[in-house]
Design a protein around this motif. Structure first.
Motif, PDB file in Angstrom:
ATOM      1  N   ALA A 225       0.837  -1.206   0.000  1.00  0.00           N
ATOM      2  CA  ALA A 225       0.000   0.000   0.000  1.00  0.00           C
ATOM      3  C   ALA A 225       0.866   1.248   0.000  1.00  0.00           C
ATOM      4  N   THR A 284      -2.924  -2.204   5.045  1.00  0.00           N
ATOM      5  CA  THR A 284      -3.636  -1.024   4.554  1.00  0.00           C
ATOM      6  C   THR A 284      -3.237   0.192   5.366  1.00  0.00           C
ATOM      7  N   THR A 450     -11.100  -3.664  -8.191  1.00  0.00           N
ATOM      8  CA  THR A 450     -11.237  -2.356  -7.558  1.00  0.00           C
ATOM      9  C   THR A 450     -11.951  -1.377  -8.485  1.00  0.00           C
ATOM     10  N   SER A 501      -4.842  -1.810  -9.313  1.00  0.00           N
ATOM     11  CA  SER A 501      -5.058  -0.460  -8.802  1.00  0.00           C
ATOM     12  C   SER A 501      -5.215   0.540  -9.941  1.00  0.00           C
ATOM     13  N   GLU A 542      -0.385  -0.920  -5.884  1.00  0.00           N
ATOM     14  CA  GLU A 542      -1.175   0.307  -5.726  1.00  0.00           C
ATOM     15  C   GLU A 542      -0.477   1.471  -6.422  1.00  0.00           C
ATOM     16  N   CYS A 544      -0.945   5.944  -6.801  1.00  0.00           N
ATOM     17  CA  CYS A 544      -1.651   7.106  -6.240  1.00  0.00           C
ATOM     18  C   CYS A 544      -0.973   8.395  -6.692  1.00  0.00           C
TER      19      CYS A 544
END
Length: 568
Positions: A225, A284, A450, A501, A542, A544
Protein backbone atom coordinates in the motif's frame (compact mmCIF):
# COMPACT_ATOMS: atom_id res chain seq x y z
CA UNK A 1 -7.59 -19.74 14.45
CA UNK A 2 -7.04 -23.48 13.81
CA UNK A 3 -3.42 -24.49 13.23
CA UNK A 4 -2.86 -26.41 9.98
CA UNK A 5 0.17 -27.40 7.93
CA UNK A 6 1.04 -26.09 4.48
CA UNK A 7 0.10 -29.43 2.88
CA UNK A 8 -3.28 -29.40 4.59
CA UNK A 9 -3.91 -25.79 3.58
CA UNK A 10 -2.93 -26.41 -0.02
CA UNK A 11 -5.30 -29.37 -0.08
CA UNK A 12 -8.04 -27.16 1.34
CA UNK A 13 -7.37 -24.62 -1.37
CA UNK A 14 -7.55 -27.23 -4.09
CA UNK A 15 -10.67 -28.96 -2.77
CA UNK A 16 -12.48 -25.64 -2.43
CA UNK A 17 -11.59 -24.52 -5.97
CA UNK A 18 -12.23 -27.97 -7.44
CA UNK A 19 -15.66 -28.35 -5.91
CA UNK A 20 -16.66 -24.84 -6.96
CA UNK A 21 -15.53 -25.44 -10.55
CA UNK A 22 -12.34 -23.38 -10.28
CA UNK A 23 -14.45 -20.26 -10.72
CA UNK A 24 -13.43 -18.34 -7.61
CA UNK A 25 -10.86 -15.52 -7.59
CA UNK A 26 -9.05 -16.74 -4.49
CA UNK A 27 -5.40 -17.71 -4.42
CA UNK A 28 -3.26 -20.72 -3.52
CA UNK A 29 -0.20 -19.87 -1.51
CA UNK A 30 2.42 -21.03 0.98
CA UNK A 31 1.91 -20.93 4.70
CA UNK A 32 4.81 -20.05 7.00
CA UNK A 33 4.77 -20.40 10.75
CA UNK A 34 0.98 -20.44 10.80
CA UNK A 35 0.87 -17.02 9.09
CA UNK A 36 0.08 -16.59 5.42
CA UNK A 37 3.02 -15.82 3.17
CA UNK A 38 2.07 -13.68 0.18
CA UNK A 39 4.20 -15.28 -2.52
CA UNK A 40 3.16 -17.57 -5.33
CA UNK A 41 6.19 -18.82 -7.23
CA UNK A 42 7.55 -15.27 -7.01
CA UNK A 43 4.26 -13.66 -8.04
CA UNK A 44 2.82 -11.67 -5.16
CA UNK A 45 -0.80 -10.90 -4.40
CA UNK A 46 -2.44 -8.42 -2.06
CA UNK A 47 -2.62 -9.65 1.54
CA UNK A 48 -6.33 -9.05 1.87
CA UNK A 49 -7.13 -11.64 -0.78
CA UNK A 50 -4.83 -14.13 0.92
CA UNK A 51 -6.40 -13.73 4.33
CA UNK A 52 -9.84 -14.01 2.75
CA UNK A 53 -8.86 -17.35 1.30
CA UNK A 54 -7.43 -18.60 4.59
CA UNK A 55 -10.71 -17.79 6.28
CA UNK A 56 -12.67 -19.70 3.66
CA UNK A 57 -10.31 -22.65 3.93
CA UNK A 58 -10.78 -22.81 7.68
CA UNK A 59 -14.55 -22.72 7.28
CA UNK A 60 -14.28 -25.66 4.89
CA UNK A 61 -12.02 -27.47 7.37
CA UNK A 62 -14.59 -27.12 10.10
CA UNK A 63 -17.31 -28.59 7.86
CA UNK A 64 -15.15 -31.51 6.68
CA UNK A 65 -13.98 -32.47 10.22
CA UNK A 66 -10.35 -33.52 10.73
CA UNK A 67 -8.41 -33.30 7.46
CA UNK A 68 -5.40 -35.22 8.75
CA UNK A 69 -7.41 -38.38 9.32
CA UNK A 70 -8.38 -38.50 5.63
CA UNK A 71 -5.14 -37.24 4.10
CA UNK A 72 -4.51 -40.63 2.54
CA UNK A 73 -7.55 -40.14 0.31
CA UNK A 74 -6.52 -36.73 -1.06
CA UNK A 75 -7.45 -36.09 -4.65
CA UNK A 76 -4.36 -36.72 -6.83
CA UNK A 77 -5.41 -34.05 -9.31
CA UNK A 78 -3.94 -31.33 -7.07
CA UNK A 79 -0.41 -32.64 -7.62
CA UNK A 80 -0.68 -31.80 -11.31
CA UNK A 81 -1.21 -28.05 -10.73
CA UNK A 82 1.12 -25.26 -9.72
CA UNK A 83 -0.25 -22.51 -7.40
CA UNK A 84 0.16 -19.92 -10.12
CA UNK A 85 -2.03 -22.04 -12.45
CA UNK A 86 -5.01 -21.51 -10.12
CA UNK A 87 -4.66 -17.74 -10.54
CA UNK A 88 -3.89 -17.40 -14.22
CA UNK A 89 -5.82 -20.28 -15.84
CA UNK A 90 -9.54 -20.68 -16.34
CA UNK A 91 -11.33 -23.97 -15.50
CA UNK A 92 -11.04 -25.30 -19.06
CA UNK A 93 -7.28 -24.66 -19.11
CA UNK A 94 -6.83 -26.31 -15.71
CA UNK A 95 -8.71 -29.39 -16.88
CA UNK A 96 -6.45 -29.57 -19.95
CA UNK A 97 -3.33 -29.36 -17.77
CA UNK A 98 -4.55 -32.18 -15.53
CA UNK A 99 -5.56 -34.34 -18.51
CA UNK A 100 -2.23 -33.82 -20.28
CA UNK A 101 -0.17 -34.58 -17.18
CA UNK A 102 -2.23 -37.70 -16.45
CA UNK A 103 -1.58 -38.93 -20.00
CA UNK A 104 2.14 -38.26 -19.60
CA UNK A 105 2.15 -40.10 -16.29
CA UNK A 106 0.43 -43.10 -17.87
CA UNK A 107 2.99 -43.10 -20.65
CA UNK A 108 5.84 -43.02 -18.13
CA UNK A 109 4.34 -45.95 -16.26
CA UNK A 110 4.01 -47.83 -19.53
CA UNK A 111 7.67 -47.27 -20.28
CA UNK A 112 8.74 -48.36 -16.80
CA UNK A 113 7.02 -51.71 -17.15
CA UNK A 114 9.55 -54.21 -18.52
CA UNK A 115 7.28 -56.07 -20.89
CA UNK A 116 5.58 -52.96 -22.20
CA UNK A 117 8.93 -51.22 -22.47
CA UNK A 118 10.26 -53.95 -24.78
CA UNK A 119 7.12 -53.88 -26.90
CA UNK A 120 7.39 -50.10 -27.13
CA UNK A 121 11.04 -50.32 -28.30
CA UNK A 122 10.30 -53.09 -30.78
CA UNK A 123 7.48 -51.06 -32.29
CA UNK A 124 9.80 -48.06 -32.61
CA UNK A 125 12.45 -50.21 -34.33
CA UNK A 126 9.91 -51.55 -36.82
CA UNK A 127 8.70 -48.07 -37.62
CA UNK A 128 12.28 -46.86 -37.96
CA UNK A 129 13.16 -49.69 -40.36
CA UNK A 130 10.16 -48.84 -42.52
CA UNK A 131 11.23 -45.25 -43.04
CA UNK A 132 12.35 -44.52 -46.58
CA UNK A 133 15.57 -42.82 -47.50
CA UNK A 134 13.51 -39.93 -48.79
CA UNK A 135 11.92 -39.41 -45.36
CA UNK A 136 15.35 -39.42 -43.71
CA UNK A 137 16.62 -36.83 -46.13
CA UNK A 138 13.51 -34.78 -45.50
CA UNK A 139 14.18 -34.82 -41.76
CA UNK A 140 17.81 -33.89 -42.29
CA UNK A 141 16.75 -30.98 -44.50
CA UNK A 142 14.28 -29.78 -41.83
CA UNK A 143 17.06 -29.96 -39.22
CA UNK A 144 19.31 -27.85 -41.41
CA UNK A 145 16.52 -25.31 -41.92
CA UNK A 146 15.92 -25.22 -38.15
CA UNK A 147 19.62 -24.52 -37.56
CA UNK A 148 19.52 -21.70 -40.10
CA UNK A 149 16.41 -20.19 -38.45
CA UNK A 150 18.03 -20.37 -35.02
CA UNK A 151 21.17 -18.67 -36.33
CA UNK A 152 19.13 -15.91 -37.96
CA UNK A 153 17.12 -15.41 -34.75
CA UNK A 154 20.37 -15.04 -32.80
CA UNK A 155 21.63 -12.44 -35.25
CA UNK A 156 18.35 -10.51 -34.99
CA UNK A 157 18.51 -10.60 -31.16
CA UNK A 158 22.08 -9.32 -31.25
CA UNK A 159 20.94 -6.48 -33.49
CA UNK A 160 18.07 -5.64 -31.15
CA UNK A 161 20.37 -5.66 -28.11
CA UNK A 162 22.81 -3.36 -29.87
CA UNK A 163 19.99 -1.03 -30.94
CA UNK A 164 18.54 -1.00 -27.40
CA UNK A 165 21.95 -0.22 -25.89
CA UNK A 166 22.38 2.68 -28.32
CA UNK A 167 18.90 3.99 -27.51
CA UNK A 168 19.51 3.72 -23.74
CA UNK A 169 22.76 5.63 -24.16
CA UNK A 170 20.95 8.29 -26.16
CA UNK A 171 18.17 8.56 -23.53
CA UNK A 172 20.71 8.96 -20.70
CA UNK A 173 22.54 11.69 -22.58
CA UNK A 174 19.23 13.41 -23.38
CA UNK A 175 18.16 13.20 -19.73
CA UNK A 176 21.46 14.67 -18.49
CA UNK A 177 21.36 17.42 -21.13
CA UNK A 178 17.80 18.32 -20.11
CA UNK A 179 18.68 18.67 -16.42
CA UNK A 180 21.84 20.68 -17.13
CA UNK A 181 20.04 22.98 -19.59
CA UNK A 182 17.21 23.65 -17.14
CA UNK A 183 19.68 24.45 -14.38
CA UNK A 184 21.69 26.83 -16.60
CA UNK A 185 18.58 28.62 -17.86
CA UNK A 186 16.45 28.70 -14.70
CA UNK A 187 18.92 28.29 -11.86
CA UNK A 188 16.89 25.28 -10.68
CA UNK A 189 16.39 21.65 -11.53
CA UNK A 190 12.59 22.07 -11.62
CA UNK A 191 11.24 21.52 -15.12
CA UNK A 192 7.79 22.53 -16.29
CA UNK A 193 7.84 21.54 -19.94
CA UNK A 194 4.49 20.24 -21.21
CA UNK A 195 4.10 16.52 -21.73
CA UNK A 196 4.07 15.29 -25.32
CA UNK A 197 0.79 13.51 -26.05
CA UNK A 198 0.58 11.52 -29.24
CA UNK A 199 -2.59 12.00 -31.27
CA UNK A 200 -2.06 8.85 -33.31
CA UNK A 201 -3.88 5.74 -32.13
CA UNK A 202 -1.09 3.58 -33.56
CA UNK A 203 1.80 5.40 -31.90
CA UNK A 204 3.90 3.66 -29.26
CA UNK A 205 3.52 4.68 -25.58
CA UNK A 206 6.10 7.11 -24.25
CA UNK A 207 8.39 5.48 -21.71
CA UNK A 208 9.06 7.55 -18.61
CA UNK A 209 12.76 8.41 -18.52
CA UNK A 210 14.88 7.13 -15.63
CA UNK A 211 15.72 10.73 -14.73
CA UNK A 212 12.02 11.26 -13.94
CA UNK A 213 11.85 8.33 -11.50
CA UNK A 214 12.82 8.22 -7.82
CA UNK A 215 13.29 4.72 -6.44
CA UNK A 216 12.67 4.46 -2.70
CA UNK A 217 14.57 1.54 -1.21
CA UNK A 218 14.47 0.20 2.33
CA UNK A 219 11.55 -2.21 2.64
CA UNK A 220 12.64 -5.84 2.89
CA UNK A 221 9.43 -7.40 1.60
CA UNK A 222 6.67 -6.66 -0.91
CA UNK A 223 5.04 -3.22 -0.57
CA UNK A 224 1.26 -3.55 -0.51
CA UNK A 225 0.00 0.00 0.00
CA UNK A 226 1.03 3.61 -0.58
CA UNK A 227 -0.71 6.95 -0.04
CA UNK A 228 0.24 10.62 -0.35
CA UNK A 229 -0.46 12.94 2.55
CA UNK A 230 -3.10 15.58 1.67
CA UNK A 231 -0.71 18.22 3.05
CA UNK A 232 2.99 18.51 2.36
CA UNK A 233 5.19 16.14 0.36
CA UNK A 234 4.91 13.01 2.48
CA UNK A 235 4.35 9.55 1.02
CA UNK A 236 3.43 6.59 3.25
CA UNK A 237 4.03 2.95 2.31
CA UNK A 238 3.05 -0.31 4.02
CA UNK A 239 4.88 -3.59 3.55
CA UNK A 240 5.03 -7.29 4.28
CA UNK A 241 8.14 -6.59 6.36
CA UNK A 242 5.89 -5.54 9.29
CA UNK A 243 6.64 -1.87 8.86
CA UNK A 244 5.28 1.29 7.31
CA UNK A 245 7.44 4.17 6.14
CA UNK A 246 6.88 7.88 5.72
CA UNK A 247 9.04 9.32 2.94
CA UNK A 248 9.70 13.03 2.42
CA UNK A 249 9.69 13.64 -1.33
CA UNK A 250 11.50 16.80 -2.36
CA UNK A 251 9.98 19.03 -5.01
CA UNK A 252 11.45 19.14 -8.48
CA UNK A 253 12.90 16.38 -10.70
CA UNK A 254 13.40 12.98 -9.17
CA UNK A 255 16.69 11.51 -8.06
CA UNK A 256 17.77 8.04 -9.13
CA UNK A 257 17.35 6.39 -5.73
CA UNK A 258 16.86 7.02 -2.05
CA UNK A 259 18.57 4.49 0.19
CA UNK A 260 17.40 3.21 3.54
CA UNK A 261 19.84 5.31 5.50
CA UNK A 262 18.70 8.62 4.03
CA UNK A 263 17.27 11.27 6.36
CA UNK A 264 14.11 11.54 4.24
CA UNK A 265 12.40 8.43 5.65
CA UNK A 266 10.84 7.53 8.98
CA UNK A 267 10.34 3.83 9.73
CA UNK A 268 7.17 2.84 11.61
CA UNK A 269 7.92 -0.56 13.13
CA UNK A 270 4.96 -2.77 13.99
CA UNK A 271 7.05 -5.17 16.07
CA UNK A 272 9.13 -4.87 19.23
CA UNK A 273 11.67 -7.65 18.81
CA UNK A 274 14.79 -7.72 16.71
CA UNK A 275 13.18 -9.74 13.95
CA UNK A 276 10.09 -8.97 11.95
CA UNK A 277 6.86 -10.62 13.00
CA UNK A 278 4.92 -11.77 9.96
CA UNK A 279 1.62 -11.48 11.83
CA UNK A 280 2.14 -7.72 11.92
CA UNK A 281 2.53 -7.16 8.16
CA UNK A 282 0.91 -3.88 7.12
CA UNK A 283 -2.09 -4.49 4.87
CA UNK A 284 -3.64 -1.02 4.55
CA UNK A 285 -3.09 2.61 5.50
CA UNK A 286 -4.83 6.00 5.27
CA UNK A 287 -3.98 9.65 6.06
CA UNK A 288 -6.33 11.86 8.04
CA UNK A 289 -7.91 14.73 6.11
CA UNK A 290 -5.49 17.34 7.48
CA UNK A 291 -2.44 15.11 6.97
CA UNK A 292 -1.40 15.15 10.63
CA UNK A 293 -2.09 11.48 11.41
CA UNK A 294 -1.49 8.20 9.59
CA UNK A 295 -3.51 5.07 10.37
CA UNK A 296 -2.16 1.61 9.55
CA UNK A 297 -3.91 -1.76 9.64
CA UNK A 298 -2.13 -5.06 10.19
CA UNK A 299 -2.49 -8.85 10.03
CA UNK A 300 -2.50 -8.91 13.84
CA UNK A 301 -5.92 -7.23 13.83
CA UNK A 302 -4.64 -3.99 15.33
CA UNK A 303 -4.95 -0.49 13.94
CA UNK A 304 -2.24 1.98 14.85
CA UNK A 305 -2.27 5.78 14.76
CA UNK A 306 1.00 7.59 14.01
CA UNK A 307 2.01 11.23 13.84
CA UNK A 308 3.56 12.50 10.62
CA UNK A 309 6.90 12.40 12.48
CA UNK A 310 6.55 8.67 13.10
CA UNK A 311 5.44 8.76 16.74
CA UNK A 312 3.01 5.98 17.74
CA UNK A 313 0.01 7.80 19.20
CA UNK A 314 -2.31 4.87 19.94
CA UNK A 315 -2.91 1.19 19.27
CA UNK A 316 -6.52 0.21 18.59
CA UNK A 317 -7.11 -3.36 19.66
CA UNK A 318 -10.52 -5.04 19.39
CA UNK A 319 -10.65 -6.90 16.08
CA UNK A 320 -10.11 -10.65 16.21
CA UNK A 321 -8.75 -10.99 12.70
CA UNK A 322 -6.60 -9.18 10.11
CA UNK A 323 -7.72 -5.70 9.08
CA UNK A 324 -8.50 -5.31 5.37
CA UNK A 325 -9.37 -1.62 5.13
CA UNK A 326 -9.10 1.63 7.09
CA UNK A 327 -10.74 4.98 6.35
CA UNK A 328 -10.82 8.33 8.18
CA UNK A 329 -14.00 10.36 8.06
CA UNK A 330 -13.66 13.84 6.62
CA UNK A 331 -13.79 15.55 10.01
CA UNK A 332 -10.98 13.36 11.31
CA UNK A 333 -12.59 12.42 14.64
CA UNK A 334 -13.54 8.86 13.65
CA UNK A 335 -11.56 6.03 12.06
CA UNK A 336 -13.41 3.12 10.41
CA UNK A 337 -11.89 -0.35 10.07
CA UNK A 338 -13.06 -3.59 8.41
CA UNK A 339 -11.73 -7.03 9.31
CA UNK A 340 -11.72 -10.74 8.49
CA UNK A 341 -13.62 -11.18 11.78
CA UNK A 342 -16.75 -10.09 9.80
CA UNK A 343 -17.11 -6.79 11.67
CA UNK A 344 -16.49 -3.08 11.16
CA UNK A 345 -15.47 -0.80 14.03
CA UNK A 346 -15.72 2.98 14.40
CA UNK A 347 -12.92 4.31 16.63
CA UNK A 348 -13.04 7.56 18.61
CA UNK A 349 -9.66 9.16 17.98
CA UNK A 350 -9.91 11.56 20.91
CA UNK A 351 -10.25 8.77 23.45
CA UNK A 352 -8.33 6.09 21.54
CA UNK A 353 -11.20 3.67 22.20
CA UNK A 354 -13.79 1.96 20.02
CA UNK A 355 -17.03 3.87 19.61
CA UNK A 356 -19.18 1.13 18.07
CA UNK A 357 -18.75 -2.31 16.53
CA UNK A 358 -20.99 -3.34 13.63
CA UNK A 359 -21.59 -7.10 13.30
CA UNK A 360 -23.99 -7.42 10.39
CA UNK A 361 -22.05 -9.50 7.83
CA UNK A 362 -21.86 -13.30 7.73
CA UNK A 363 -18.42 -13.23 6.07
CA UNK A 364 -15.22 -11.18 6.26
CA UNK A 365 -15.58 -7.43 5.72
CA UNK A 366 -13.50 -6.62 2.64
CA UNK A 367 -13.89 -2.85 2.27
CA UNK A 368 -15.36 0.18 4.05
CA UNK A 369 -16.02 3.75 2.91
CA UNK A 370 -17.52 6.82 4.62
CA UNK A 371 -20.54 8.50 3.07
CA UNK A 372 -20.28 11.47 5.43
CA UNK A 373 -18.94 12.05 8.95
CA UNK A 374 -21.44 9.66 10.56
CA UNK A 375 -22.64 7.12 7.97
CA UNK A 376 -20.65 4.63 5.92
CA UNK A 377 -20.87 1.47 3.80
CA UNK A 378 -19.29 -1.96 4.26
CA UNK A 379 -19.01 -4.91 1.85
CA UNK A 380 -18.24 -8.56 2.41
CA UNK A 381 -17.55 -12.01 1.05
CA UNK A 382 -21.22 -12.70 1.81
CA UNK A 383 -22.10 -10.74 -1.39
CA UNK A 384 -23.95 -7.97 0.48
CA UNK A 385 -23.39 -4.28 1.16
CA UNK A 386 -24.56 -2.58 4.37
CA UNK A 387 -24.99 1.14 4.91
CA UNK A 388 -24.60 1.92 8.62
CA UNK A 389 -24.68 4.96 10.87
CA UNK A 390 -22.92 5.70 14.14
CA UNK A 391 -25.46 5.27 16.94
CA UNK A 392 -27.78 2.98 14.97
CA UNK A 393 -27.97 -0.68 16.00
CA UNK A 394 -29.04 -1.99 12.59
CA UNK A 395 -28.02 -1.15 9.00
CA UNK A 396 -30.04 1.73 7.59
CA UNK A 397 -29.82 0.07 4.17
CA UNK A 398 -28.75 -3.33 2.82
CA UNK A 399 -27.98 -3.83 -0.86
CA UNK A 400 -28.23 -7.38 -2.25
CA UNK A 401 -27.67 -8.08 -5.93
CA UNK A 402 -24.12 -9.34 -6.41
CA UNK A 403 -23.61 -13.07 -6.96
CA UNK A 404 -20.06 -13.18 -5.59
CA UNK A 405 -17.71 -11.53 -3.11
CA UNK A 406 -17.99 -7.75 -3.12
CA UNK A 407 -14.35 -6.67 -3.30
CA UNK A 408 -14.60 -2.88 -3.09
CA UNK A 409 -17.09 -0.06 -2.55
CA UNK A 410 -16.78 3.69 -3.13
CA UNK A 411 -19.14 6.63 -2.64
CA UNK A 412 -19.14 9.26 -5.37
CA UNK A 413 -17.81 12.76 -4.50
CA UNK A 414 -21.24 13.93 -3.31
CA UNK A 415 -22.13 10.82 -1.31
CA UNK A 416 -25.29 10.23 -3.35
CA UNK A 417 -24.19 7.18 -5.38
CA UNK A 418 -22.38 4.06 -4.19
CA UNK A 419 -20.33 1.94 -6.61
CA UNK A 420 -19.39 -1.69 -5.93
CA UNK A 421 -17.43 -4.40 -7.74
CA UNK A 422 -17.44 -8.14 -7.35
CA UNK A 423 -16.12 -11.56 -8.24
CA UNK A 424 -19.30 -11.96 -10.31
CA UNK A 425 -17.60 -9.91 -13.09
CA UNK A 426 -19.91 -6.92 -12.55
CA UNK A 427 -19.79 -3.46 -11.07
CA UNK A 428 -23.00 -1.92 -9.82
CA UNK A 429 -24.19 1.59 -8.92
CA UNK A 430 -26.62 2.03 -6.03
CA UNK A 431 -28.75 4.86 -4.63
CA UNK A 432 -30.09 5.27 -1.11
CA UNK A 433 -33.44 6.04 -2.70
CA UNK A 434 -34.06 2.47 -3.86
CA UNK A 435 -33.16 -1.10 -2.91
CA UNK A 436 -32.20 -2.38 -6.35
CA UNK A 437 -29.10 -1.16 -8.18
CA UNK A 438 -29.44 1.75 -10.58
CA UNK A 439 -27.01 0.27 -13.10
CA UNK A 440 -25.49 -3.17 -13.65
CA UNK A 441 -22.17 -2.82 -15.49
CA UNK A 442 -21.35 -6.11 -17.22
CA UNK A 443 -18.57 -5.64 -19.79
CA UNK A 444 -15.74 -7.33 -17.85
CA UNK A 445 -15.06 -11.04 -18.45
CA UNK A 446 -13.26 -11.76 -15.17
CA UNK A 447 -13.39 -10.67 -11.53
CA UNK A 448 -13.31 -6.92 -10.83
CA UNK A 449 -10.80 -6.09 -8.11
CA UNK A 450 -11.24 -2.36 -7.56
CA UNK A 451 -13.13 0.77 -8.64
CA UNK A 452 -12.56 4.55 -8.50
CA UNK A 453 -14.74 7.62 -9.09
CA UNK A 454 -13.32 10.52 -11.07
CA UNK A 455 -12.83 13.80 -9.12
CA UNK A 456 -15.25 15.51 -11.51
CA UNK A 457 -18.84 16.67 -11.69
CA UNK A 458 -21.01 18.57 -9.17
CA UNK A 459 -19.44 19.14 -5.77
CA UNK A 460 -15.84 18.73 -6.99
CA UNK A 461 -13.03 21.03 -8.08
CA UNK A 462 -13.87 20.10 -11.68
CA UNK A 463 -17.63 20.71 -11.81
CA UNK A 464 -17.81 21.15 -15.58
CA UNK A 465 -16.41 17.70 -16.37
CA UNK A 466 -18.46 14.52 -16.59
CA UNK A 467 -18.50 12.17 -13.58
CA UNK A 468 -16.97 8.79 -14.49
CA UNK A 469 -16.37 5.45 -12.81
CA UNK A 470 -13.26 3.36 -13.51
CA UNK A 471 -13.19 -0.40 -12.87
CA UNK A 472 -10.07 -2.60 -12.89
CA UNK A 473 -10.27 -6.33 -13.49
CA UNK A 474 -8.40 -9.62 -13.58
CA UNK A 475 -9.19 -9.60 -17.33
CA UNK A 476 -6.29 -7.09 -17.65
CA UNK A 477 -8.54 -4.20 -18.70
CA UNK A 478 -9.79 -0.96 -17.18
CA UNK A 479 -13.20 0.27 -18.17
CA UNK A 480 -14.60 3.80 -17.96
CA UNK A 481 -18.33 4.14 -17.39
CA UNK A 482 -20.94 6.82 -17.95
CA UNK A 483 -22.67 6.65 -14.56
CA UNK A 484 -25.69 8.67 -15.62
CA UNK A 485 -26.62 6.30 -18.44
CA UNK A 486 -24.92 3.21 -17.05
CA UNK A 487 -23.03 2.48 -20.25
CA UNK A 488 -19.43 1.78 -21.24
CA UNK A 489 -17.51 4.80 -22.54
CA UNK A 490 -14.19 3.13 -23.28
CA UNK A 491 -12.10 0.06 -22.51
CA UNK A 492 -8.43 0.68 -21.75
CA UNK A 493 -6.55 -2.32 -23.11
CA UNK A 494 -2.83 -2.06 -22.44
CA UNK A 495 -2.00 -4.43 -19.60
CA UNK A 496 -1.22 -8.14 -19.97
CA UNK A 497 -2.04 -9.31 -16.42
CA UNK A 498 -4.58 -8.51 -13.66
CA UNK A 499 -4.93 -4.81 -12.82
CA UNK A 500 -4.92 -4.22 -9.07
CA UNK A 501 -5.06 -0.46 -8.80
CA UNK A 502 -6.27 2.64 -10.65
CA UNK A 503 -6.22 6.30 -9.64
CA UNK A 504 -7.47 9.49 -11.31
CA UNK A 505 -5.29 12.60 -11.39
CA UNK A 506 -6.66 15.51 -9.31
CA UNK A 507 -7.93 17.31 -12.42
CA UNK A 508 -9.59 14.14 -13.76
CA UNK A 509 -7.78 14.29 -17.08
CA UNK A 510 -5.50 11.29 -16.52
CA UNK A 511 -5.76 7.82 -15.02
CA UNK A 512 -2.86 5.82 -13.60
CA UNK A 513 -3.05 2.02 -13.49
CA UNK A 514 -0.82 -0.66 -11.97
CA UNK A 515 -0.75 -4.34 -12.89
CA UNK A 516 0.91 -7.67 -12.18
CA UNK A 517 2.61 -7.24 -15.58
CA UNK A 518 5.02 -4.82 -13.78
CA UNK A 519 3.80 -1.86 -15.83
CA UNK A 520 2.30 1.41 -14.68
CA UNK A 521 0.42 3.20 -17.44
CA UNK A 522 -0.85 6.77 -17.43
CA UNK A 523 -3.86 7.17 -19.71
CA UNK A 524 -5.50 10.19 -21.25
CA UNK A 525 -9.10 9.84 -20.09
CA UNK A 526 -10.44 11.85 -23.02
CA UNK A 527 -8.47 9.99 -25.70
CA UNK A 528 -8.58 6.58 -23.92
CA UNK A 529 -4.95 5.78 -24.67
CA UNK A 530 -1.57 5.53 -22.93
CA UNK A 531 0.47 8.73 -22.85
CA UNK A 532 3.20 7.59 -20.43
CA UNK A 533 4.36 4.21 -19.19
CA UNK A 534 6.89 2.87 -16.70
CA UNK A 535 8.04 -0.73 -16.34
CA UNK A 536 9.44 -1.90 -13.00
CA UNK A 537 10.81 -5.22 -11.76
CA UNK A 538 7.79 -6.49 -9.84
CA UNK A 539 4.03 -6.55 -9.86
CA UNK A 540 2.30 -3.32 -8.82
CA UNK A 541 -0.16 -3.36 -5.93
CA UNK A 542 -1.18 0.31 -5.73
CA UNK A 543 -0.79 3.62 -7.54
CA UNK A 544 -1.65 7.11 -6.24
CA UNK A 545 -1.31 10.77 -7.25
CA UNK A 546 -0.10 13.62 -5.06
CA UNK A 547 -2.47 16.55 -4.50
CA UNK A 548 -0.72 18.72 -7.12
CA UNK A 549 -1.03 16.03 -9.77
CA UNK A 550 2.61 16.21 -10.84
CA UNK A 551 3.84 13.02 -9.13
CA UNK A 552 2.57 9.45 -9.17
CA UNK A 553 3.67 6.81 -6.66
CA UNK A 554 3.57 3.06 -7.22
CA UNK A 555 4.44 0.25 -4.83
CA UNK A 556 5.93 -2.99 -6.09
CA UNK A 557 6.28 -6.67 -5.25
CA UNK A 558 10.07 -6.39 -5.40
CA UNK A 559 10.16 -4.34 -2.15
CA UNK A 560 10.43 -0.85 -3.63
CA UNK A 561 8.34 2.28 -4.06
CA UNK A 562 8.73 4.46 -7.15
CA UNK A 563 7.82 8.13 -7.51
CA UNK A 564 7.34 9.28 -11.08
CA UNK A 565 7.51 12.90 -12.21
CA UNK A 566 4.55 13.73 -14.44
CA UNK A 567 4.51 17.23 -15.92
CA UNK A 568 1.27 18.02 -17.78
Amino acid sequence: MISITSAELNYLVFRYLHESGFTHSAFAFGYEGGINKSAIDGNLVPPGALVRFVQKGIQYLELEADLSSTSGDMDDDFSFLQPLDLITKDPYELQKIIKAKKENMQKDRFEENGKHHNEYNQENEREHAQETEKEKKGREKEQEQDKERIEKDREREKGKDKEKAQQDHFNREKCEDKVITEYEENGTFGGTEPMDISTSSTSLPCDISSCDVTILEGHTSEVFACAWSPSGSLLASGSGDSSARIWTIVDGPSSSSAQNGSANVVVLKHFRGRTNEKSKDVTTLDWSGDGTLLATGSYDGQARIWSRDGELRSTLNKHKGPIFSLKWNKKGDYLLSGSVDKTAIVWDIKTGEWKQQFEFHSGPTLDVDWRNNLSFATCSTDSTINVCKVGENRPIKTFSGHQGEVNAIKWDPTGSLLASCSDDYTAKIWSMKQDKYLHDLKEHIKEIYTIRWSPTGPGTNNPNQQLLLASASFDSTIKLWDVELGRLISSLNGHRDPVYSVAFSPNGEYLASGSMDKCMHIWSVKEAKIVKTYTGNGGIFEVCWNKEGDKVAACFANNIVCVLDFRM
